[in-house]
Enzyme design. Structure first.
Site, short mmCIF file in Angstrom:
data_model
loop_
_atom_site.label_atom_id
_atom_site.label_comp_id
_atom_site.label_asym_id
_atom_site.label_seq_id
_atom_site.Cartn_x
_atom_site.Cartn_y
_atom_site.Cartn_z
N ARG A 149 32.88 49.22 43.75
CA ARG A 149 32.76 47.77 43.94
C ARG A 149 33.86 47.24 44.85
NH1 ARG A 149 32.60 43.92 38.71
NH2 ARG A 149 34.80 44.56 38.60
N LYS A 251 34.81 40.48 44.17
CA LYS A 251 35.88 40.05 43.27
C LYS A 251 37.08 39.61 44.11
CE LYS A 251 37.58 41.28 38.71
NZ LYS A 251 36.93 40.11 38.10
N GLU A 287 26.73 32.47 35.92
CA GLU A 287 27.71 33.21 35.14
C GLU A 287 28.80 32.26 34.67
OE1 GLU A 287 29.37 36.25 37.59
OE2 GLU A 287 29.87 34.89 39.22
#
Length: 380
Positions: A149, A251, A287
């Site tokens: 990721r 992220k 989210e």
């Protein structure tokens, strides 16, 4: 009717659960909010890292090595970062390749005032955890997924990244160097925070000429001493955590500061956190601040689909794979919300689906159950 299930993605990485025993049944009560927020009551495993905590450790020898014990009450840890022994640092070369990483004593790092991360926010974080088993071996949950990721996110952020193998090796080395800080499993876990930063100097808006990959760790206490607890989430209509075409699927460090206002306002009103809607239609669940959300009806688990605005959480992926292996039907789709209503989940225990998924996941993470999925790395 459906029950909401929220899955935190990094820190913390436990599950966030509804409190109903029977998923097909809930109670709803209408309210007329005075502002743009809507409310939902769900349960959560939630924690924040705040001020630095210093623990009393045993003496070090003249060469800086440390003994194997720590003189502390693990139960007093909370969720504050702790000054551990070592961190791992690796820098990129001019060609963007990472090599030559090594352990350094934990401490402050130097940054030029014109470094890209300070001026333009070119940086990525990751988060994963390590547990100590009864035989003193250490289990790390799916570190390769975090490394992958980071590579995907780095490409979007115009950054070079360590290979997945380098990422996993750095995590393993850092954990082993700080193994005395791996808290007993019944008390908590060792939180692992990898950072990828544009540390080279820039003035114009451009990618940094140099990058630093850093891994540090900190022990943290278990979120709940007596089991999972219920929380209240406020659904935010106006402030959005991500927009199409942005970096919501990365992220990136810059994704978090813009939502502090919504989160602070929610906590000031007595809510635990914020649940965000899509930025285009303002009606689809996406989210929470640091968590993915699932919606459950009977044996079907509905998951907001990844369309570039939701972080692909490692826990999210793991729950999907576990649910399918347990015979649940999983559908990734748009999940519609209802305006001006408060959704209350009865505060009388966890639903059976929630408990089943939670037990399966945590059992593997903590090394208590057989890892049939091949997810964990075990360090001796």
């Amino acid at each position: 009717m459906m029950n909401g299930v929220v899955f935190p993605r990094t820190f913390p990485n436990h599950l966030l659960y509804p409190t109903t025993k029977a998923f097909p049944q809930h109670s709803y009560s209408c309210i007329q909010p005075q502002d743009h927020h809507r409310f939902a009551s769900v349960s959560v495993s939630h924690g924040i890292m705040t001020s630095m905590t210093k623990l009393k450790v045993t003496s070090s020898d003249s060469e800086g090595s440390t003994s194997d014990s720590i003189d502390t009450d693990w139960g007093s840890l909370g969720f504050n970062p702790v000054e551990t022994d070592y961190m791992y640092v690796m820098k990129s070369s001019e060609g963007g390749k990472f090599s030559g990483g090594d352990l350094q004593r934990f401490g402050a790092i130097k940054l030029n005032p014109s470094s890209c991360i300070l001026n333009y926010g070119q940086g990525i974080i990751e988060g994963l955890k390590a547990y100590r088993k009864e035989d003193s071996s250490i289990v790390i949950f799916r570190p390769g997924e975090n490394g992958l990721r980071m590579k995907v996110g780095a490409d979007r952020m115009c950054m070079p990244a360590p290979s997945v193998e380098q990422f996993v090796e750095a995590v393993n080395v850092t954990v082993l160097a700080n193994r005395r800080w791996v808290i007993p499993a019944d008390k908590g876990f060792l939180y692992i925070r990898p950072l990828l930063m544009g540390t080279g100097s820039v003035l114009s808006l451009m990618p940094a000429p140099e990058y630093t990959f850093l891994v540090y760790v900190t022990p943290v206490q278990n979120y709940f001493k007596g089991g999972l607890e219920s929380i209240n989430l406020v659904v935010e209509n106006e402030i959005h955590h991500a927009t199409p075409g942005g970096v919501g699927f990365v992220k990136a460090i810059g994704n978090y500061a813009p939502i502090l206002k919504a989160q602070s306002e929610a906590k000031a009103k007595g809510f635990s956190d914020v649940l965000y809607l899509d930025a285009v239609n303002k009606r689809y669940l996406e989210e929470a601040s640091t968590a993915n959300i699932f919606v459950v009806k009977d044996r079907v688990i509905y998951i907001p689909e990844l369309r570039g605005t939701i972080l692909p959480g490692i826990t999210r992926k793991s729950i999907i794979e576990l649910a399918l292996s347990l015979g649940f039907q999983v559908e990734e789709r748009l999940v519609i919300t209802c305006h001006n209503k408060r959704v209350s989940y009865r505060n009388n225990g966890l639903g059976s689906v929630t408990q089943q998924l939670y037990s399966a996941l945590v059992g593997i993470q903590m090394g208590l159950a057989e890892d049939k999925m091949g997810w964990c790395v075990t360090l001796k």
